[in-house]
Design an enzyme around this catalytic site. Structure first.
Site, PDB file in Angstrom:
ATOM      1  N   VAL A 106       0.774  -1.068   0.063  1.00  0.00           N
ATOM      2  CA  VAL A 106      -0.010  -0.051  -0.061  1.00  0.00           C
ATOM      3  C   VAL A 106       0.887   1.410  -0.105  1.00  0.00           C
ATOM      4  O   VAL A 106       0.237   2.294  -0.426  1.00  0.00           O
ATOM      5  CB  VAL A 106      -1.093  -0.094   1.053  1.00  0.00           C
ATOM      6  N   TYR A 107       2.167   1.370   0.376  1.00  0.00           N
ATOM      7  CA  TYR A 107       2.851   2.357   0.310  1.00  0.00           C
ATOM      8  C   TYR A 107       3.128   3.070  -0.993  1.00  0.00           C
ATOM      9  O   TYR A 107       3.555   2.418  -1.903  1.00  0.00           O
ATOM     10  CB  TYR A 107       4.315   2.162   0.770  1.00  0.00           C
ATOM     11  N   SER A 108       2.505   4.305  -1.061  1.00  0.00           N
ATOM     12  CA  SER A 108       2.425   5.012  -2.389  1.00  0.00           C
ATOM     13  C   SER A 108       2.101   4.106  -3.444  1.00  0.00           C
ATOM     14  O   SER A 108       2.444   4.152  -4.614  1.00  0.00           O
ATOM     15  CB  SER A 108       3.912   5.581  -2.702  1.00  0.00           C
TER      16      SER A 108
END
Length: 332
Positions: free
Chosen positions: A65-67
């Protein structure tokens, strides 16, 4: 590598060797994707990742989900530039929404099987060393989640599995289900732990220590709040735009002020930075295998490496801990 680089440690009671400091990759990603407008792109990230590796950090933690996946892409690209795959340990996570519609989030078999392949594609690797569930999923049967994770391991797509912030009873229940069925059990717990948030000491850390699970804390520096004097306010794009971070460390600010003051005093007595003292405190706890640190400035990595060599005295630990007050756990 220089003579003052880190030496490896073990993740809990496993045979997996990791660095005693883990580089968190959430700071690196496309700022136009996802909710991390403060993240930096690959060209800005490259010198930090290289410096971390040169100082002995071989373990890197990211999440799908990061960036919106671009952190995984940057992680994979930069690590390929630095070292053979077998010389680094790559951790990632699954749970948060990655696409609209059914099965685009959570820990169902459908979601896990899709997301592990998507993560491996973005990372450019055949396997991850640790595949973690980012949170507990109350909407999916535990048996379904644990069997799917077991199948991911047996397919060779992950070497180990881990979990992140949840109640201890939830974590214990998931471990029990896996044990009953002979499925792969979690070997790591990534939870929030720092001088301003110590609630995990009550149940989670004793449970992990008793069962051989390694703790790899996130936010060991309390989003930077224990790295600067109390009156020095944070500034910059992350402080301004990190909505999740704004919800943390707001309980009992009077106690927090005294804790930060103690960190400042111990650091001054030692002639080192506040970050080194705060990290040394986290790393020195019995249940902790390695803290996860972010780096957007060169000294962030140098402080993290230096902290690994600091052994606090009992008196220093008492000074750092004495002002803490019980609070409602946050970050789940």
């Amino acid at each position: 590598m220089s003579d003052d680089t880190l030496t490896s440690t073990r993740l809990g009671s496993t045979g997996l060797e990791i660095s005693p400091v883990i580089l968190g990759m959430m700071s690196y990603g496309d700022p136009d994707k996802g909710s991390h407008a403060w993240s930096v792109g690959i060209d800005e990230a490259r010198p930090f990742v290289r410096r971390a590796y040169e100082r002995g950090i071989t373990t890197f933690d990211t999440a799908n989900v990061y960036s919106a996946g671009s952190s995984e892409e940057i992680t994979g690209t930069l690590l390929k530039e630095l070292a053979p795959r077998e010389e680094v340990q790559v951790f990632t996570k699954v749970f948060n929404r990655m696409r609209p519609g059914p099965n685009g989030a959570g820990l169902s078999r459908m979601a896990i099987m899709h997301e592990i392949d998507a993560s491996l594609t973005r990372l450019g690797t055949d396997y991850v060393d640790l595949y973690q569930i980012h949170r507990f999923d109350p909407h999916t049967p535990i048996e379904e989640t644990m069997e799917a994770l077991h199948d991911v391991v047996k397919a060779g797509k992950a070497r180990y599995i881990g979990a992140s912030s949840m109640w201890t009873w939830q974590f214990g229940q998931m471990q029990h289900v896996a044990q009953m069925h002979g499925w792969t059990q979690f070997v790591a717990m990534q939870d929030q732990y720092n001088l301003l948030e110590r609630e995990e000491e009550r149940e989670m850390h004793p449970f992990c220590a008793a069962t051989g699970v390694g703790v790899i804390p996130w936010s060991p520096l309390a989003r930077g709040r224990v790295t600067r004097p109390w009156d020095a306010q944070g500034s910059g794009s992350r402080s301004d735009t990190d909505e999740f971070g704004k919800t943390l460390y707001r309980q009992d600010e009077e106690a927090n002020r005294h804790i930060v003051g103690a960190v400042q005093a111990v650091a001054a007595d030692r002639g080192v930075s506040m970050a080194q003292i705060a990290l040394a405190w986290v790393a020195g706890k019995h249940a902790v295998s390695a803290p996860i640190v972010g780096a957007t400035k060169e000294h962030h990595i140098d402080d993290a490496v230096a902290a690994a060599a600091i052994e606090l005295t009992d008196d220093e630990v008492t000074r750092l801990e004495s002002a803490y007050t019980p609070r409602v756990p946050s970050g789940f």
